[in-house]
Design an enzyme around this catalytic site. Structure first.
Site, PDB file in Angstrom:
ATOM      1  N   ASP A 160       0.842  -1.199   0.000  1.00  0.00           N
ATOM      2  CA  ASP A 160       0.000   0.000   0.000  1.00  0.00           C
ATOM      3  C   ASP A 160       0.882   1.256   0.000  1.00  0.00           C
ATOM      4  O   ASP A 160       0.606   2.228  -0.700  1.00  0.00           O
ATOM      5  CB  ASP A 160      -0.914   0.000   1.235  1.00  0.00           C
ATOM      6  CG  ASP A 160      -1.623  -1.334   1.391  1.00  0.00           C
ATOM      7  OD1 ASP A 160      -2.418  -1.687   0.525  1.00  0.00           O
ATOM      8  OD2 ASP A 160      -1.334  -2.046   2.381  1.00  0.00           O
ATOM      9  N   HIS A 188      -4.739  -3.361   6.366  1.00  0.00           N
ATOM     10  CA  HIS A 188      -4.527  -3.635   4.935  1.00  0.00           C
ATOM     11  C   HIS A 188      -5.876  -4.048   4.344  1.00  0.00           C
ATOM     12  O   HIS A 188      -6.188  -5.224   4.182  1.00  0.00           O
ATOM     13  CB  HIS A 188      -3.493  -4.740   4.726  1.00  0.00           C
ATOM     14  CG  HIS A 188      -3.424  -5.156   3.272  1.00  0.00           C
ATOM     15  ND1 HIS A 188      -2.956  -4.329   2.284  1.00  0.00           N
ATOM     16  CD2 HIS A 188      -3.809  -6.293   2.641  1.00  0.00           C
ATOM     17  CE1 HIS A 188      -3.042  -4.927   1.116  1.00  0.00           C
ATOM     18  NE2 HIS A 188      -3.566  -6.127   1.306  1.00  0.00           N
TER      19      HIS A 188
HETATM   20  P1  NAD Z   1      -2.195 -18.342  -4.101  1.00  0.00           P
HETATM   21  O1  NAD Z   1      -3.570 -18.896  -3.934  1.00  0.00           O
HETATM   22  O2  NAD Z   1      -1.574 -18.277  -5.456  1.00  0.00           O
HETATM   23  O3  NAD Z   1      -1.184 -19.131  -3.172  1.00  0.00           O
HETATM   24  C1  NAD Z   1      -1.457 -19.428  -1.838  1.00  0.00           C
HETATM   25  C2  NAD Z   1      -0.706 -20.692  -1.523  1.00  0.00           C
HETATM   26  O4  NAD Z   1      -0.852 -20.928  -0.127  1.00  0.00           O
HETATM   27  C3  NAD Z   1      -1.226 -21.926  -2.241  1.00  0.00           C
HETATM   28  O5  NAD Z   1      -0.163 -22.584  -2.918  1.00  0.00           O
HETATM   29  C4  NAD Z   1      -1.800 -22.797  -1.112  1.00  0.00           C
HETATM   30  O6  NAD Z   1      -1.643 -24.183  -1.345  1.00  0.00           O
HETATM   31  C5  NAD Z   1      -0.948 -22.317   0.061  1.00  0.00           C
HETATM   32  N1  NAD Z   1      -1.523 -22.590   1.380  1.00  0.00           N
HETATM   33  C6  NAD Z   1      -2.828 -22.586   1.748  1.00  0.00           C
HETATM   34  N2  NAD Z   1      -2.952 -22.951   3.028  1.00  0.00           N
HETATM   35  C7  NAD Z   1      -1.705 -23.190   3.489  1.00  0.00           C
HETATM   36  C8  NAD Z   1      -1.191 -23.613   4.735  1.00  0.00           C
HETATM   37  N3  NAD Z   1      -1.981 -23.888   5.774  1.00  0.00           N
HETATM   38  N4  NAD Z   1       0.159 -23.745   4.853  1.00  0.00           N
HETATM   39  C9  NAD Z   1       0.965 -23.501   3.817  1.00  0.00           C
HETATM   40  N5  NAD Z   1       0.534 -23.121   2.601  1.00  0.00           N
HETATM   41  C10 NAD Z   1      -0.784 -22.944   2.444  1.00  0.00           C
HETATM   42  O7  NAD Z   1      -2.254 -16.883  -3.432  1.00  0.00           O
HETATM   43  P2  NAD Z   1      -1.209 -15.686  -3.598  1.00  0.00           P
HETATM   44  O8  NAD Z   1      -1.619 -14.871  -4.762  1.00  0.00           O
HETATM   45  O9  NAD Z   1       0.177 -16.203  -3.498  1.00  0.00           O
HETATM   46  O10 NAD Z   1      -1.601 -14.820  -2.310  1.00  0.00           O
HETATM   47  C11 NAD Z   1      -1.376 -15.313  -1.008  1.00  0.00           C
HETATM   48  C12 NAD Z   1      -2.044 -14.427   0.023  1.00  0.00           C
HETATM   49  O11 NAD Z   1      -1.483 -13.119   0.008  1.00  0.00           O
HETATM   50  C13 NAD Z   1      -3.548 -14.211  -0.187  1.00  0.00           C
HETATM   51  O12 NAD Z   1      -4.179 -14.258   1.073  1.00  0.00           O
HETATM   52  C14 NAD Z   1      -3.635 -12.799  -0.743  1.00  0.00           C
HETATM   53  O13 NAD Z   1      -4.895 -12.201  -0.489  1.00  0.00           O
HETATM   54  C15 NAD Z   1      -2.532 -12.148   0.046  1.00  0.00           C
HETATM   55  N6  NAD Z   1      -2.028 -10.874  -0.475  1.00  0.00           N
HETATM   56  C16 NAD Z   1      -1.684  -9.936   0.458  1.00  0.00           C
HETATM   57  C17 NAD Z   1      -1.170  -8.713   0.046  1.00  0.00           C
HETATM   58  C18 NAD Z   1      -0.770  -7.653   1.045  1.00  0.00           C
HETATM   59  O14 NAD Z   1      -0.421  -6.550   0.606  1.00  0.00           O
HETATM   60  N7  NAD Z   1      -0.771  -7.890   2.343  1.00  0.00           N
HETATM   61  C19 NAD Z   1      -1.011  -8.455  -1.320  1.00  0.00           C
HETATM   62  C20 NAD Z   1      -1.356  -9.444  -2.233  1.00  0.00           C
HETATM   63  C21 NAD Z   1      -1.863 -10.657  -1.792  1.00  0.00           C
HETATM   64  C1  LMR Z   2      -3.715  -6.508  -2.562  1.00  0.00           C
HETATM   65  O1  LMR Z   2      -3.678  -5.500  -1.851  1.00  0.00           O
HETATM   66  O2  LMR Z   2      -3.284  -6.518  -3.731  1.00  0.00           O
HETATM   67  C2  LMR Z   2      -4.306  -7.779  -2.019  1.00  0.00           C
HETATM   68  O3  LMR Z   2      -4.360  -7.743  -0.629  1.00  0.00           O
HETATM   69  C3  LMR Z   2      -5.667  -8.013  -2.612  1.00  0.00           C
HETATM   70  C4  LMR Z   2      -6.234  -9.357  -2.244  1.00  0.00           C
HETATM   71  O4  LMR Z   2      -7.407  -9.384  -1.785  1.00  0.00           O
HETATM   72  O5  LMR Z   2      -5.545 -10.371  -2.409  1.00  0.00           O
END
Ligand code: NAD
Ligand code: LMR
Length: 329
Positions: A160, A188
């Site tokens: 962010d 967030h």
């Molecule tokens: P994704 O679905 O591509 O990958 C998530 C992975 O986590 C999968 O491979 C799944 O098998 C694994 N997983 C699920 N449960 C698990 C567990 N108990 N232990 C270990 N691994 C586990 O998702 P992504 O695009 O990589 O995003 C991951 C997370 O990050 C999501 O929650 C998304 O919303 C979040 N995210 C946060 C931000 C931020 O700014 N804070 C930004 C983008 C995404």
């Molecule tokens: C982001 O800020 O890009 C993510 O947290 C959005 C999401 O819900 O995975």
């Protein structure tokens, strides 16, 4: 003398953020060009095979700093000896799922991971939670790691922060390097508050340089706060490379320090500063000194900012109450 490798545990290693993150960690961008790393990858059993494929690719890069990769489907093993833990894997919201369901499903992930960190991580463990809802997932993990200092659990608002820097630089027609002292406050989520009242552009006050409250209120704040949803709409998947980049920025600054004369944003445990209730994991203006985050003190908060900070902090309080009611903390 050869340096001892730092153990970096990454959960959700086979996911899209994992794929964008692991190669950068292994190449030295997380901890610097002189620090070897050992990767400990955690996945759910059905994604272990995919994680093994990524590990094969990591091998094929022959990174000089990468001293080993281990893959686990058991958190106790994955966090054994961890110095840095990036908690990326989380349960995404699916159709028909209420917020309570999402918090409960993630409680099932972050409670055992907190317990595993408590049981086996190294004394200097630093945890960054990326998986959403990141602030509250961090709170759950922290609640189950009573032997680890609370301030070692953080959640990511650096994406962010970087988004806000980029939007502001675009508005003012300057390079991102000209922008400093911007702050993301709160959660967030779409309630977060990107604050430019203390930000500077080439040393001058950024809000004065913008001089356009309509743009600030109706364009800048909603664009930054809803950027994640906009990326999902455009890409058909949530941000991955930019999220991985922000995770690298957060941990690198935490370990190696933030530059003099600037600050960044991170969700860290509140000590009550700026009226944020103690114990909530909320985003603040922070600097890192000697490996510890410190909240920048003494900023004047006007009514415009106060209202927005309070709204986001209120949401964090509601999330905390919800996970408490579910017995997760
Ligand atoms: P994704 O679905 O591509 O990958 C998530 C992975 O986590 C999968 O491979 C799944 O098998 C694994 N997983 C699920 N449960 C698990 C567990 N108990 N232990 C270990 N691994 C586990 O998702 P992504 O695009 O990589 O995003 C991951 C997370 O990050 C999501 O929650 C998304 O919303 C979040 N995210 C946060 C931000 C931020 O700014 N804070 C930004 C983008 C995404
Ligand atoms: C982001 O800020 O890009 C993510 O947290 C959005 C999401 O819900 O995975």
């Amino acid at each position: 003398m050869a340096q001892v490798p730092v153990n970096v545990t990454v959960t959700g290693a086979a996911g899209q953020i994992g794929y964008a993150l692991l190669f950068r960690i292994a190449s030295g961008q997380l901890l610097g060009p002189d620090t070897p790393v050992r990767l400990r990858l955690l996945e759910i059993p059905k994604a272990v095979k995919a994680a093994e494929g990524t590990a094969m690719e990591l091998d094929d890069c022959a990174f000089p700093l990468l001293h080993g990769i281990d893959i686990f489907d058991d958190p106790r093993q994955a966090f054994e000896g961890a110095n840095v833990a990036l908690l990326v894997g989380a349960r995404p919201r699916t159709e028909g799922m209420e917020r309570g369901d999402l918090l409960e499903a993630n409680g099932g992930i972050f409670k055992p991971q907190g317990e595993a960190i408590n049981a086996g991580a190294a004394d200097d463990i630093r945890v960054l939670v990326v998986g959403n809802p990141a602030n509250t997932n961090a709170l759950i993990a922290q609640a189950h790691a009573p032997d680890v200092p609370a301030e070692r659990f953080t959640a990511m608002t650096r994406l962010d922060h970087n988004r806000a820097v980029s939007q502001l630089a675009g508005k003012l027609g300057v390079q991102v390097t000209e922008i400093s002292k911007l702050t993301i406050w709160g959660n967030h989520s779409a309630t977060q508050y990107p604050d430019i009242f203390h930000a500077e552009v080439a040393g001058k006050n950024a809000a004065e340089a913008v001089n356009d409250e309509g743009w600030l209120r109706d364009t800048f704040i909603p664009t930054v706060a809803k950027r994640g949803a906009a990326i999902i709409k455009a890409r058909g998947a949530s941000s991955a490379a930019s999220a991985a980049n922000a995770a690298i920025d957060h941990v690198r600054d935490w370990v190696l320090g933030t530059p003099e004369g600037d600050w960044t944003s991170a969700a860290i445990v509140s000590d009550g500063s700026y009226g944020v209730p103690e114990g909530l994991i909320s985003s603040f203006p922070v600097v890192s000194r000697e490996g510890r985050w410190e909240i920048v003190q003494g900023l004047e908060i006007d009514a415009f900012s106060r209202e927005r900070i309070d709204a986001s902090v209120r949401e964090l309080g509601e999330e905390r109450d919800a996970v408490r009611a579910l017995g997760l903390i």
